[in-house]
Design a protein around this motif. Sequence first.
Motif, PDB file in Angstrom:
ATOM      1  N   SER A   4      -5.460  -3.972   5.047  1.00 15.72           N
ATOM      2  CA  SER A   4      -5.226  -4.061   3.440  1.00 15.72           C
ATOM      3  C   SER A   4      -6.570  -3.888   2.941  1.00 15.72           C
ATOM      4  O   SER A   4      -6.921  -2.921   1.982  1.00 15.72           O
ATOM      5  N   LEU A   8      -8.610  -0.515   0.528  1.00 10.55           N
ATOM      6  CA  LEU A   8      -8.912  -0.908  -0.619  1.00 10.55           C
ATOM      7  C   LEU A   8     -10.485  -0.634  -0.624  1.00 10.55           C
ATOM      8  O   LEU A   8     -10.780   0.259  -1.599  1.00 10.55           O
ATOM      9  N   SER A  66      -4.100  -6.490  -6.610  1.00 10.51           N
ATOM     10  CA  SER A  66      -3.573  -6.871  -5.137  1.00 10.51           C
ATOM     11  C   SER A  66      -2.893  -8.386  -5.500  1.00 10.51           C
ATOM     12  O   SER A  66      -3.351  -9.112  -6.326  1.00 10.51           O
ATOM     13  N   ALA A  93      -5.272   1.750  -7.861  1.00 13.72           N
ATOM     14  CA  ALA A  93      -4.866   1.213  -6.414  1.00 13.72           C
ATOM     15  C   ALA A  93      -4.113   0.119  -6.354  1.00 13.72           C
ATOM     16  O   ALA A  93      -4.511  -1.130  -6.904  1.00 13.72           O
ATOM     17  N   LEU A  95      -1.467  -2.690  -4.453  1.00 13.53           N
ATOM     18  CA  LEU A  95      -1.038  -3.211  -3.000  1.00 13.53           C
ATOM     19  C   LEU A  95      -0.135  -4.326  -3.336  1.00 13.53           C
ATOM     20  O   LEU A  95      -0.228  -5.199  -4.227  1.00 13.53           O
ATOM     21  N   LEU A 129       0.727   0.482  -0.179  1.00 17.09           N
ATOM     22  CA  LEU A 129      -0.609   0.987  -1.037  1.00 17.09           C
ATOM     23  C   LEU A 129      -0.012   2.184  -1.659  1.00 17.09           C
ATOM     24  O   LEU A 129       0.448   3.076  -1.213  1.00 17.09           O
ATOM     25  N   THR A 131      -1.186   4.662  -5.242  1.00 17.49           N
ATOM     26  CA  THR A 131      -2.575   4.874  -5.939  1.00 17.49           C
ATOM     27  C   THR A 131      -1.929   5.960  -7.242  1.00 17.49           C
ATOM     28  O   THR A 131      -1.005   6.553  -7.168  1.00 17.49           O
TER      29      THR A 131
END
Length: 160
Positions: A4, A8, A66, A93, A95, A129, A131
């Motif tokens: 992960s 990123l 995240s 982005a 997560l 993930l 985006t």
Amino acid sequence: MSESEQALAAIIDSCQPSTIVALGEMAQGLAQRWSEHHKCEVTRVSADDTEGALSLCGVQDLGLVSDTLEHVSFQQGQILIGQLRNYGTRQIAVLVRDQSCWKLNDFIGLGFKREARLEAEEGGEALMLYTYNISSYNHQRPWNNPRFWANPHMWDKARW
């Protein structure tokens, strides 16, 4: 570096941002490492601070999220992501844990697309993930332009 973190980091590297807004421990750590080696301004926003995303100084090149959406209510998460997107962050982005309350349709509704399913570390949970990129969000359609509006060839010929 975990899968992960690598994902990123690859997004950061491809974007080459000069400004980053980061929410969550992993995102803030990666943004800090990037800023140490590149001329980059990092803004850290807390998950509890829905007003913080509003107080961004100017348009941000990249937003990283995240370890955040799982710890706030669904509505507060929508506000955070929506504020990042609506106030000019060019790329975002996110997560999120695969088994969280956030589903694919929730992200599609916010203009995101699913990039990858990242396998978990030992004993951990898989991550998704997602985006958002303003430059590819609303692609040009050949029919969606002024040339096809209002039948210009009929001007001064007929009245509706």
